[in-house]
Design a protein around this motif. Structure first.
Motif, short mmCIF file in Angstrom:
data_model
loop_
_atom_site.label_atom_id
_atom_site.label_comp_id
_atom_site.label_asym_id
_atom_site.label_seq_id
_atom_site.Cartn_x
_atom_site.Cartn_y
_atom_site.Cartn_z
N SER A 1 0.82 -1.22 0.00
CA SER A 1 0.00 0.00 0.00
C SER A 1 0.85 1.27 0.00
O SER A 1 0.39 2.32 -0.42
CB SER A 1 -0.93 0.01 1.20
N ILE A 2 2.08 1.17 0.47
CA ILE A 2 2.97 2.33 0.49
C ILE A 2 4.00 2.14 -0.61
O ILE A 2 4.89 1.28 -0.51
CB ILE A 2 3.64 2.50 1.86
N ASN A 3 3.86 2.92 -1.65
CA ASN A 3 4.72 2.72 -2.81
C ASN A 3 4.85 4.01 -3.60
O ASN A 3 4.16 4.99 -3.32
CB ASN A 3 4.15 1.62 -3.70
N VAL A 4 5.73 3.98 -4.55
CA VAL A 4 5.87 5.10 -5.46
C VAL A 4 5.76 4.56 -6.88
O VAL A 4 6.34 3.53 -7.22
CB VAL A 4 7.20 5.87 -5.24
N MET A 5 4.97 5.25 -7.68
CA MET A 5 4.82 4.90 -9.08
C MET A 5 5.31 6.06 -9.93
O MET A 5 5.27 7.22 -9.49
CB MET A 5 3.36 4.58 -9.42
N GLY A 6 5.75 5.74 -11.11
CA GLY A 6 6.28 6.82 -11.93
C GLY A 6 6.38 6.45 -13.39
O GLY A 6 6.04 5.33 -13.79
N TRP A 7 6.79 7.44 -14.14
CA TRP A 7 7.01 7.28 -15.58
C TRP A 7 8.44 7.67 -15.91
O TRP A 7 8.96 8.69 -15.41
CB TRP A 7 6.03 8.17 -16.35
N CYS B 1 6.31 2.61 -17.36
CA CYS B 1 5.77 2.74 -16.01
C CYS B 1 6.68 2.02 -15.03
O CYS B 1 7.28 0.98 -15.36
CB CYS B 1 4.37 2.14 -15.98
N ASN B 2 6.76 2.55 -13.82
CA ASN B 2 7.67 2.02 -12.81
C ASN B 2 6.96 1.96 -11.47
O ASN B 2 6.17 2.86 -11.14
CB ASN B 2 8.89 2.95 -12.75
N TRP B 3 7.26 0.92 -10.70
CA TRP B 3 6.66 0.76 -9.37
C TRP B 3 7.74 0.31 -8.40
O TRP B 3 8.53 -0.60 -8.72
CB TRP B 3 5.55 -0.30 -9.41
N ARG B 4 7.78 0.97 -7.23
CA ARG B 4 8.72 0.55 -6.19
C ARG B 4 8.02 0.58 -4.85
O ARG B 4 7.21 1.46 -4.57
CB ARG B 4 9.92 1.50 -6.10
N ARG B 5 8.39 -0.38 -4.01
CA ARG B 5 7.87 -0.41 -2.64
C ARG B 5 8.70 0.56 -1.79
O ARG B 5 9.93 0.61 -1.90
CB ARG B 5 7.94 -1.82 -2.08
N CYS B 6 8.01 1.28 -0.93
CA CYS B 6 8.71 2.21 -0.05
C CYS B 6 9.17 1.50 1.22
O CYS B 6 8.54 0.55 1.68
CB CYS B 6 7.79 3.37 0.32
N LEU B 7 10.26 2.02 1.79
CA LEU B 7 10.82 1.45 3.01
C LEU B 7 10.37 2.22 4.26
O LEU B 7 10.59 1.77 5.38
CB LEU B 7 12.34 1.44 2.94
N ASP B 8 9.75 3.37 4.05
CA ASP B 8 9.23 4.16 5.17
C ASP B 8 7.88 4.72 4.78
O ASP B 8 7.53 4.77 3.60
CB ASP B 8 10.21 5.29 5.52
N SER B 9 7.14 5.18 5.76
CA SER B 9 5.76 5.63 5.51
C SER B 9 5.70 6.86 4.62
O SER B 9 4.71 7.09 3.95
CB SER B 9 5.04 5.89 6.83
N GLY B 10 6.77 7.65 4.60
CA GLY B 10 6.77 8.85 3.78
C GLY B 10 7.35 8.64 2.40
O GLY B 10 7.41 9.57 1.59
N CYS B 11 7.79 7.43 2.11
CA CYS B 11 8.39 7.12 0.81
C CYS B 11 9.61 7.97 0.51
O CYS B 11 9.83 8.41 -0.62
CB CYS B 11 7.39 7.29 -0.34
N TYR B 12 10.42 8.19 1.53
CA TYR B 12 11.68 8.89 1.30
C TYR B 12 12.81 7.91 1.00
O TYR B 12 13.90 8.30 0.60
CB TYR B 12 12.03 9.75 2.52
N ALA B 13 12.52 6.64 1.17
CA ALA B 13 13.45 5.58 0.81
C ALA B 13 12.66 4.47 0.13
O ALA B 13 11.54 4.15 0.57
CB ALA B 13 14.18 5.04 2.04
N VAL B 14 13.22 3.93 -0.93
CA VAL B 14 12.53 2.88 -1.67
C VAL B 14 13.49 1.71 -1.88
O VAL B 14 14.70 1.85 -1.77
CB VAL B 14 12.05 3.39 -3.05
N ILE B 15 12.91 0.56 -2.18
CA ILE B 15 13.76 -0.60 -2.45
C ILE B 15 14.49 -0.39 -3.78
O ILE B 15 14.04 0.37 -4.63
CB ILE B 15 12.94 -1.90 -2.50
N ALA B 16 15.61 -1.08 -3.92
CA ALA B 16 16.43 -0.90 -5.12
C ALA B 16 15.79 -1.54 -6.34
O ALA B 16 15.93 -1.03 -7.46
CB ALA B 16 17.82 -1.47 -4.88
#
Length: 124
Positions: free
Chosen positions: A30-36, A95-110
């Motif tokens: 549920s906590i993730n970042v998506m992008g282009w 399109c790109n999807w990454r899981r976040c490592l913190d609730s604010g999505c200031y860090a994401v998995i590699a």
């Protein structure tokens, strides 16, 4: 794993608009970042825009004021509204999807998930 399916690319004249969509499915946090991102022939893939599940956005300078990224968390879908398109926007958009490592999505998995890409061609 997360699967991404993009749609909405095509051919448009300079000054026109296109809207890209990307739907995510699978093991979605549920906590993730998506992008282009985009890649033009002979060039490296570059960031276009990202948006976190908390709706924090980031844009490349080259698209600020012309493109807008948005998302529908209930549908696990991200959109890219592209206005005032220029020939230099021609590229394959991914399109790109990454899981976040913190609730604010200031860090994401590699490791990221990528879509298959959709072609955007802007004629002059």
């Amino acid at each position: 794993q997360v699967q991404l399916v993009e749609s909405g690319g095509g051919l448009v004249q300079a000054g026109g608009s296109l809207r890209l969509s990307c739907a995510a499915s699978g093991s979605i946090s549920s906590i993730n970042v998506m992008g282009w991102y985009r890649q033009a022939p002979g060039k490296q893939r570059e960031l276009v825009a990202t948006i976190t599940s908390g709706s924090r956005t980031n844009y490349a300078d080259s698209v600020k004021g012309r493109f807008m990224i948005s998302r529908d968390n209930a549908k696990n879908t991200v959109y890219l509204q592209m206005n005032s398109l220029k020939p230099e926007d021609t590229a394959v958009y991914y399109c790109n999807w990454r899981r976040c490592l913190d609730s604010g999505c200031y860090a994401v998995i590699a490791v990221a998930s990528w879509g298959q890409g959709t072609q955007v061609t802007v004629s002059s």
